[in-house]
Design a protein around this motif. Structure first.
Motif, PDB file in Angstrom:
ATOM      1  N   LEU A  19      -4.177  -2.702  -7.674  1.00 45.12           N
ATOM      2  CA  LEU A  19      -2.764  -2.539  -7.308  1.00 45.12           C
ATOM      3  C   LEU A  19      -2.452  -2.956  -5.880  1.00 45.12           C
ATOM      4  N   ASP A  20      -3.331  -2.577  -4.956  1.00 45.77           N
ATOM      5  CA  ASP A  20      -3.010  -2.565  -3.528  1.00 45.77           C
ATOM      6  C   ASP A  20      -3.066  -3.967  -2.916  1.00 45.77           C
ATOM      7  N   GLY A  21      -1.892  -4.472  -2.547  1.00 50.58           N
ATOM      8  CA  GLY A  21      -1.809  -5.803  -1.945  1.00 50.58           C
ATOM      9  C   GLY A  21      -1.673  -5.751  -0.439  1.00 50.58           C
ATOM     10  N   GLY A  22      -2.062  -4.627   0.180  1.00 50.77           N
ATOM     11  CA  GLY A  22      -1.986  -4.521   1.642  1.00 50.77           C
ATOM     12  C   GLY A  22      -0.591  -4.116   2.099  1.00 50.77           C
ATOM     13  N   PRO A  23      -0.375  -4.091   3.420  1.00 52.58           N
ATOM     14  CA  PRO A  23       0.873  -3.537   3.967  1.00 52.58           C
ATOM     15  C   PRO A  23       2.153  -4.127   3.359  1.00 52.58           C
ATOM     16  N   ASP A  24       2.233  -5.448   3.168  1.00 51.42           N
ATOM     17  CA  ASP A  24       3.460  -6.017   2.584  1.00 51.42           C
ATOM     18  C   ASP A  24       3.258  -6.467   1.136  1.00 51.42           C
ATOM     19  N   GLY A  25       2.100  -6.162   0.573  1.00 54.50           N
ATOM     20  CA  GLY A  25       1.824  -6.516  -0.824  1.00 54.50           C
ATOM     21  C   GLY A  25       1.293  -7.926  -1.019  1.00 54.50           C
ATOM     22  N   LEU A  26       1.346  -8.751   0.045  1.00 56.89           N
ATOM     23  CA  LEU A  26       1.053 -10.178  -0.152  1.00 56.89           C
ATOM     24  C   LEU A  26      -0.258 -10.652   0.499  1.00 56.89           C
ATOM     25  N   GLN A  27      -1.062  -9.664   0.928  1.00 57.11           N
ATOM     26  CA  GLN A  27      -2.298 -10.031   1.626  1.00 57.11           C
ATOM     27  C   GLN A  27      -3.226 -10.889   0.755  1.00 57.11           C
ATOM     28  N   SER A  35       0.835  -1.226   0.000  1.00 58.70           N
ATOM     29  CA  SER A  35       0.000   0.000   0.000  1.00 58.70           C
ATOM     30  C   SER A  35       0.858   1.260   0.000  1.00 58.70           C
ATOM     31  N   GLY A  36       1.920   1.254   0.828  1.00 61.38           N
ATOM     32  CA  GLY A  36       2.727   2.453   0.997  1.00 61.38           C
ATOM     33  C   GLY A  36       3.592   2.794  -0.204  1.00 61.38           C
ATOM     34  N   ALA A  37       3.712   1.876  -1.162  1.00 57.76           N
ATOM     35  CA  ALA A  37       4.613   2.113  -2.303  1.00 57.76           C
ATOM     36  C   ALA A  37       3.857   2.675  -3.514  1.00 57.76           C
TER      37      ALA A  37
END
Ligand code: SAM
Length: 289
Positions: A217-225, A198-200
């Motif tokens: 796009l958004d895969g959550g905090p680490d991208g892998l949710q 999310s932050g990237a």
């Protein structure tokens, strides 16, 4: 005196360069070709040709959109992907060349002479790029294309009709595999899910961060949710295996997720640029064929 093709191209390239468009010449040629309804090569061969006021207005409208960094494929409405030509609607992810690695990996696992039929689920279908490219290349494939976004499903339906694949494709709205009825078989699950942390997202180029839908796009905090949730569901439903696209630094973590979900023979595959791009895993008990 009227403006010529060569002059408008030169001004367009200069303006795109100023606006930070990554490939100003290529984009100018595509847009002139679309506005003038001539092949791209003809744009370069017709530099001396004067433009009518209608042609100039059409060019300016398209160029203005690209100057705001709207994705080129949305403006053109089309994109070539692997073996298919796709419509690309606004509000849907513009399919990336990197994603062709996922298609290639699936085609390797689905030889042309495989027993019919093979049931494939493309989760997060967007334009339909992944599943439709596979279905177009493998006549034995029966495809379920799922997405949360109605805009994406509408785009996939347009492409199903364009490619004349309606007899072999079901387009279904819902979360991951849930819209596919529990009594329907699934052999393989393929997915290019949202995997950007999310932050990237804000730091990505404007075509992506400003224009493309966040749900793509958004895969959550680490991208892998979403990858984690999908790996669990795929492990309980896919009779043959699971293939998922990842970011270039997510190979190790994703391989671990697939193993923990119960997949065997887990592999991390690279794209043409040598970056980690796809992780594949085989289901524990392949179905009797
Ligand atoms: C990265 S895009 C991929 C689109 C297309 N498959 C491609 O490769 O060009 C991810 C897609 O997943 C969809 N999506 C996001 N979350 C989802 C979920 N929980 N269930 C189903 N689809 C989802 C988005 O709407 C988007 O179309």
């Amino acid at each position: 005196m009227s403006v010529t093709v060569g002059e408008i191209r030169r001004k367009t390239v200069a303006w795109f360069t100023e606006r930070g468009v990554p490939t100003p010449e290529i984009d100018a040629d595509w847009l002139l070709s679309a506005a003038l309804k001539i092949p791209r090569l003809q744009v370069l061969l017709q530099f001396e040709r004067p433009l009518s006021s209608e042609e100039l207005a059409r060019i300016r409208a398209l160029v203005a959109r690209r100057g705001k960094r709207e994705p080129l494929a949305w403006i053109l409405g089309e994109r070539g992907f692997h073996n298919v030509e796709l419509y690309v609607d606004a509000d849907v992810l513009d399919p990336r060349p990197d994603t062709e690695t996922l298609v290639e990996a699936a085609l390797e696992l689905l030889p042309l002479d495989a027993p019919e039929p093979v049931y494939l689920a493309d989760v997060g279908c967007g334009t339909g790029a992944v599943g439709l490219a596979i279905a177009a290349a493998r006549p034995q494939v029966r495809l379920y294309a799922t997405d949360l976004s109605e805009a994406a499903l509408e785009n996939t339906r347009r492409n199903v009709a364009r490619l004349d694949l309606g007899a072999r494709v079901a387009v279904l709205r819902g979360d991951l595999l849930s819209p596919i009825p529990a009594d329907r078989p699934i052999d393989w699950v393929v997915s290019n899910p949202p995997y950007i942390p999310s932050g990237a997202i804000e730091a990505l180029m404007p075509e992506v961060s400003t224009w493309e839908p966040r749900v793509a796009l958004d895969g959550g905090p680490d991208g892998l949710q979403i990858v984690r949730r999908l790996a669990d569901r795929a492990a309980s439903r896919a009779r043959r295996g699971f293939l998922v696209e990842i970011g270039h630094d997510q190979g190790e973590q994703t391989a671990k997720i697939l193993r923990q979900a119960g997949f065997e023979g887990v592999r991390v595959l690279r794209d043409l640029a040598g970056r980690q791009r796809v992780v594949t895993g085989l289901s524990r008990s392949p179905s009797a064929e």
